[in-house]
Design a protein around this motif. Structure first.
Motif, PDB file in Angstrom:
ATOM      1  N   LEU A 241      -0.459  -0.743   9.009  1.00 21.50           N
ATOM      2  CA  LEU A 241       0.947  -0.871   8.619  1.00 21.50           C
ATOM      3  C   LEU A 241       1.729  -1.685   9.648  1.00 21.50           C
ATOM      4  O   LEU A 241       2.554  -2.537   9.294  1.00 21.50           O
ATOM      5  N   GLU A 244       0.923  -5.387   9.436  1.00 18.24           N
ATOM      6  CA  GLU A 244       1.500  -6.065   8.282  1.00 18.24           C
ATOM      7  C   GLU A 244       3.020  -6.066   8.286  1.00 18.24           C
ATOM      8  O   GLU A 244       3.649  -7.021   7.821  1.00 18.24           O
ATOM      9  N   THR A 340       1.403  15.304  -3.401  1.00 20.72           N
ATOM     10  CA  THR A 340       0.488  14.205  -3.717  1.00 20.72           C
ATOM     11  C   THR A 340      -0.860  14.499  -3.070  1.00 20.72           C
ATOM     12  O   THR A 340      -0.939  14.708  -1.850  1.00 20.72           O
ATOM     13  N   ASP A 346      -9.923   8.401   1.756  1.00 20.01           N
ATOM     14  CA  ASP A 346      -9.371   7.276   0.999  1.00 20.01           C
ATOM     15  C   ASP A 346      -8.232   6.608   1.777  1.00 20.01           C
ATOM     16  O   ASP A 346      -7.048   6.807   1.481  1.00 20.01           O
ATOM     17  N   PRO A 348      -7.060   3.407   1.853  1.00 17.72           N
ATOM     18  CA  PRO A 348      -6.111   2.634   1.038  1.00 17.72           C
ATOM     19  C   PRO A 348      -5.197   3.516   0.193  1.00 17.72           C
ATOM     20  O   PRO A 348      -4.016   3.199   0.009  1.00 17.72           O
ATOM     21  N   GLY A 349      -5.739   4.618  -0.317  1.00 16.60           N
ATOM     22  CA  GLY A 349      -4.906   5.522  -1.102  1.00 16.60           C
ATOM     23  C   GLY A 349      -3.812   6.155  -0.269  1.00 16.60           C
ATOM     24  O   GLY A 349      -2.670   6.288  -0.719  1.00 16.60           O
ATOM     25  N   TRP A 350      -4.136   6.541   0.980  1.00 17.04           N
ATOM     26  CA  TRP A 350      -3.127   7.125   1.860  1.00 17.04           C
ATOM     27  C   TRP A 350      -2.062   6.083   2.211  1.00 17.04           C
ATOM     28  O   TRP A 350      -0.871   6.384   2.244  1.00 17.04           O
ATOM     29  N   ARG A 351      -2.502   4.858   2.447  1.00 20.67           N
ATOM     30  CA  ARG A 351      -1.532   3.802   2.762  1.00 20.67           C
ATOM     31  C   ARG A 351      -0.564   3.604   1.601  1.00 20.67           C
ATOM     32  O   ARG A 351       0.659   3.519   1.808  1.00 20.67           O
ATOM     33  N   SER A 352      -1.086   3.546   0.384  1.00 18.74           N
ATOM     34  CA  SER A 352      -0.223   3.349  -0.782  1.00 18.74           C
ATOM     35  C   SER A 352       0.736   4.519  -0.961  1.00 18.74           C
ATOM     36  O   SER A 352       1.921   4.327  -1.273  1.00 18.74           O
ATOM     37  N   ALA A 353       0.237   5.742  -0.758  1.00 19.10           N
ATOM     38  CA  ALA A 353       1.085   6.920  -0.932  1.00 19.10           C
ATOM     39  C   ALA A 353       2.188   6.952   0.118  1.00 19.10           C
ATOM     40  O   ALA A 353       3.332   7.331  -0.176  1.00 19.10           O
ATOM     41  N   LEU A 355       3.573   4.359   1.615  1.00 17.66           N
ATOM     42  CA  LEU A 355       4.574   3.349   1.242  1.00 17.66           C
ATOM     43  C   LEU A 355       5.415   3.816   0.058  1.00 17.66           C
ATOM     44  O   LEU A 355       6.605   3.493  -0.034  1.00 17.66           O
ATOM     45  N   ALA A 356       4.802   4.608  -0.833  1.00 18.72           N
ATOM     46  CA  ALA A 356       5.542   5.131  -1.989  1.00 18.72           C
ATOM     47  C   ALA A 356       6.539   6.216  -1.588  1.00 18.72           C
ATOM     48  O   ALA A 356       7.370   6.620  -2.414  1.00 18.72           O
TER      49      ALA A 356
END
Length: 409
Positions: A241, A244, A340, A346, A348-353, A355-356
């Motif tokens: 994170l 980026e 959630t 996972d 990538p899944g944790w990163r997406s969550a 950010l959400a």
């Protein structure tokens, strides 16, 4: 009631979950059954002795003040604990009223069955322990090398001597069931989830000042830094994170002491340039400070590989804080559909969550009705259930020899 665990942790300003459980039962008994409660503890020589009631109260008050951040001298509780353990227990040969209940709410000396057997035989007591988890047996890779064998001995002590067992979740009850079945004994097991101080939590949150985090959004992770808690996943996510997003990346607040066998995690915390100014550690926060952090966080992150309960999850939900956690059966038992869930591997899944759950996404915070629907109970009611369960089996003291130890390996 045995308070060996609390005495062994004397002087520590931050309690563990098991410390809190033992303390809550002590406070309940002092409030509701002080005249018929006797406190005991294990001496290192293997003798369980009776403690002086007034001295226990002094120690409990000092410990509570220390945990609340109101006592600046932890040596007071430490000194009193040592006196209670090394002097009072060794000298005590007091005979207790026959037919009582021996309540042991930690795993502190379950690996010493002979001492427990002598004590309950001498005093004609029924034995009710609490088993918090069987993680060292189910996931030995997350335990110290000697811990699986030690925990197996604890469970063998329970199946040989216990008249009833308290567990904090159905998951733990299911894990314990095969051991009880193999023992050939009919031991009642009751599930009593840990309690919360909901009103106190919410009152503290309502008046707590906003923490100084440079105005940046942040997430909180609560728990000892050890392999089972899976901090490494979070640190790798945060490094990505920061790479980026730069200074627009959220902050990560780790609340908990450093544990053992954490070389990879500690190396990242101490030596990874990308995490500096973005990841922060706190290992001695008071309860109010933790509530303050949670109240203003974007969410609680709980990526554990295994848990027996998950008190930080329940406490965060009690404040209405959004939570992202591992998809564990025990977490679903606690949180239902209110959080959630993700696989703890996972990334990538944790990163997406995560950010959400940033401010621009406006993550949902639970309202009072949703919190109430989770069915959390306060600590006094849960401690009362544990005492009621113990008393319900206390009369059953005839017809079998409870003192003869079965094979314990």
């Amino acid at each position: 009631m045995d308070i060996s665990r609390l005495l062994s942790r004397a002087g520590n300003p931050v309690p563990t979950g098991i410390d809190r459980v033992e303390m809550e039962y002590v406070l309940y008994l002092l409030d509701h059954a002080a005249e018929r409660t006797i406190f005991v503890a294990m001496h290192p020589f293997g003798h369980i002795g009776v403690l002086e009631h007034d001295e226990v109260i002094t120690f409990i008050e000092q410990t509570a003040a220390l945990w609340d951040g109101k006592e600046a001298f932890p040596h007071k509780a430490t000194w009193n604990a040592r006196r209670l353990v090394f002097a009072r227990t060794l000298m005590s040969r007091r005979t207790l009223p026959s037919g009582g209940i021996y309540l042991l709410l930690s795993h502190h000396h379950l690996s010493r069955p002979d001492a427990i057997a002598r004590f309950i035989r001498r005093h004609g007591a029924v034995f009710v322990p609490m088993i918090h988890d069987l993680i060292p047996l189910e996931f030995p890779e997350y335990a110290r090398p000697a811990e699986p064998a030690r925990h197996l001995r604890r469970i063998a002590t329970v199946t040989a001597l216990a008249d009833g067992v308290i567990v904090p979740s159905k998951v733990v009850a299911d894990s314990l069931a095969p051991f009880i079945a193999r023992s050939g004994r009919d031991i009642p097991v009751t599930v009593i989830p840990h309690g919360l101080h909901l009103h106190a939590l919410q009152a503290a949150a309502a008046t707590a000042p906003v923490p100084k985090q440079d105005g940046r959004p942040y997430f909180v992770s609560l728990g000892t830094i050890e392999p089972r808690k899976n901090h490494l996943l979070l640190l790798n996510v945060w490094r990505d994170l920061v790479h980026e997003m730069g200074d627009a990346a959220p902050q990560l607040i780790l609340v908990g002491r450093r544990g053992w066998e954490n070389e990879n995690v500690l190396d990242m915390l101490d030596r990874c340039p990308a995490l500096r100014g973005h990841v922060f550690e706190h290992n001695d926060l008071s309860d109010l400070q933790v509530v303050t952090l949670l109240q203003h966080a974007q969410g609680l992150l709980f990526p554990s590989f295994a848990e027996g309960f998950g008190l930080p999850l329940a406490e965060a939900l009690g404040l209405g804080v959004p939570c992202i956690c591992s998809d564990l059966a025990v977490f679903r038992e606690i949180a239902g559909n209110a959080v959630t869930y993700l696989n703890p591997l996972d990334g990538p899944g944790w990163r997406s969550a995560i950010l959400a759950h940033m401010p621009q996404a406006r993550p949902h915070r639970l309202d009072q009705a949703e919190i109430a629907a989770l069915g959390f109970a306060d600590w006094p009611s849960q401690a009362a259930k544990g005492i009621d369960f113990s008393e319900s089996i206390a009369p059953d003291t005839s017809g079998h020899n409870r003192w003869k130890l079965r094979s314990i390996s």
